[in-house]
Design a protein around this motif. Structure first.
Motif, short mmCIF file in Angstrom:
data_model
loop_
_atom_site.label_atom_id
_atom_site.label_comp_id
_atom_site.label_asym_id
_atom_site.label_seq_id
_atom_site.Cartn_x
_atom_site.Cartn_y
_atom_site.Cartn_z
N ASP A 211 0.84 -1.21 0.00
CA ASP A 211 0.00 0.00 0.00
C ASP A 211 0.87 1.25 0.00
N VAL A 212 0.29 2.35 -0.46
CA VAL A 212 1.01 3.63 -0.45
C VAL A 212 1.30 4.01 1.01
N GLU A 393 10.42 1.77 -4.78
CA GLU A 393 10.16 2.90 -3.88
C GLU A 393 10.76 2.70 -2.49
#
Length: 446
Positions: A211-212, A393
């Motif tokens: 998830d972000v 990320e």
């Protein structure tokens, strides 16, 4: 000078061209067989989902596996360790029968509910076929080591859909603390071609999602991309991941050695293991810790996928999976250790995230790769796996988790033939660490 430069470049071109021609057919063969293996494995697991009574035949399945290796296995019984030994020092070779034997027996293990993985099968398929091609190509000892390493890269990259991870894993797993770069290009070609081959056969891999997460933090008027408190939580969790890796590696050997002392007869091991797995499943009242743990047998089952969500794992799911897998592999069933390690790591990460009030999906992903890194002593490969599976990320957290787990998992791992080229900490090896601990216990009369 120009002549020397051109001569060197031509030699390099010949080297690249030669290995490309040799590795591509090996990788296509490995990728095709891994595709067949993955298809059969999925079919066998889902067949048991429809016929849960097959679990009660697990002891019979264990006897069948034992007899197959007794009659046809010979040196193939050593599995991944045989391939690592051959890469270190080519000797009798990897038997041709290793590939079909491990494919059949792994499918049997999963069809009847054994808790095992699939990486061991893929690596053995890769090593067996690479050795076969090496014989056909009449390779010298040095080149044979390279093609065996490429076979490992092809098998690992193909089974998980992570070709770059397969490349680094094959180079890193051979010896702790040392990577031989002469096999880098053949391994990369093998991993890529094998992965493409699996995809060409229509086999798809499980997708995972983080998830972000806002991992940044404001610190005295400055914005830090990596929050200090989150990083501390990651380091503490990763140390725990490493300790669990160590526990897993020891548990498999402990189960085998203990039962052999008690039973004395080797063919009784799989019967005993099968009965224990059946008993534990009846005791817990759910089949969540059987087989791979990737696909859900029923809605709400605890799986690797569910561990990326809040409430997707119980507090001790990781421990139960560790116990199930140690019993399965320690009593002679076949498969691999890696997918159970993914399950152990992701569910442990889920539990630690709840404990530390941290992002669940991120910590599940960190556990997924870090427990694997600690158990196999391959932190670089596992960091890259995090990037290939979850995106780049959170690459910094992936690296911190994998290298921390690597240092906390001790010198040993799940592969007994893995050598220590350079100790994890200079001057500290397993033997002198034990001597140091003994001196401390003696000094303080503990």
């Amino acid at each position: 000078m120009l002549k020397n430069i051109l001569s060197k470049q031509f030699t390099l071109f010949k080297y690249l061209f030669r290995w490309t021609l040799m590795v591509i057919p090996v990788a296509i063969a490995v990728g095709s067989m891994v595709a067949l293996f993955l298809w059969l494995l999925k079919w066998g697991i889902h067949y048991r989902f429809k016929h849960p009574w097959l679990l009660y035949l697990l002891p019979v399945a264990g006897i069948s596996i034992h007899l197959l290796y007794k009659l046809y296995g010979q040196s193939a019984e050593k599995g991944n360790n045989l391939i690592i030994d051959e890469i270190h020092q080519p000797g009798a070779g990897v038997p041709k029968r290793m590939a079909p034997l491990i494919l059949i027996t792994t499918v049997i293990t999963h069809m009847f509910g054994g808790s095992a993985g699939r990486e061991g099968s893929a690596v053995q398929i890769g090593g067996s076929l690479a050795n076969l091609f090496g014989g056909w190509f009449k390779l010298q000892e040095t080149d044979k080591k390279v093609i065996l390493t490429a076979g490992v890269a092809a098998g690992f990259g193909a089974v998980f859909g992570t070709p770059l991870t397969g490349t680094i894993f094959a180079l890193e797993v051979i010896a702790i603390g040392r990577i031989q770069y002469n096999a880098l290009l053949p391994c990369l070609i093998a991993g890529l071609v094998a992965d493409v081959t699996v995809s060409a056969w229509g086999i798809h891999h499980t997708q995972y999602h983080i998830d972000v997460v806002n991992t940044g933090q404001d610190f005295y008027g400055h914005h830090l991309h990596t929050g200090i408190w989150l990083l501390i939580k990651v380091i503490i969790s990763s140390a725990i991941f490493g300790l669990v890796s160590y526990a897993f590696a020891k548990a498999v050997h402990l189960v085998k050695d203990t039962l052999l002392q008690l039973l004395k007869i080797s063919w009784l091991l799989p019967i005993c293991g099968g009965l224990i797995i059946i008993g534990l499943t009846l005791l817990l009242g759910k089949p969540d810790y059987l087989s791979l743990g990737v696909d859900a047998e029923y809605p709400g089952a605890i799986t690797i996928v569910s561990s990326f969500q809040h409430g997707g794992a119980a507090a001790f799911s990781w421990l139960w999976k560790l116990i199930y897998t140690a019993i399965t592999l320690g009593t002679g069933f076949k498969g691999g250790e890696v997918t159970p390690l993914f399950y152990i790591g992701s569910t442990l990460g889920n539990s630690l995230a709840e404990l530390f009030n941290a992002p669940v999906s991120l910590f599940a992903a960190l556990g997924f790769i870090a427990v694997f890194a600690g158990a196999t002593n391959t932190p670089m490969a596992c960091t890259i796996m995090g990037i290939e599976l979850f995106g780049g990320e959170h690459a910094l957290f992936f690296a911190v988790a994998c290298f921390t787990a690597y240092f906390f998992s001790g010198e040993s791992g799940i592969y007994g033939s893995q050598r220590v080229a350079i100790p994890k900490i200079d001057g500290i090896t397993s033997s002198n660490a034990k001597k140091y601990v003994a001196r401390v216990f003696s000094k303080y009369k503990l």
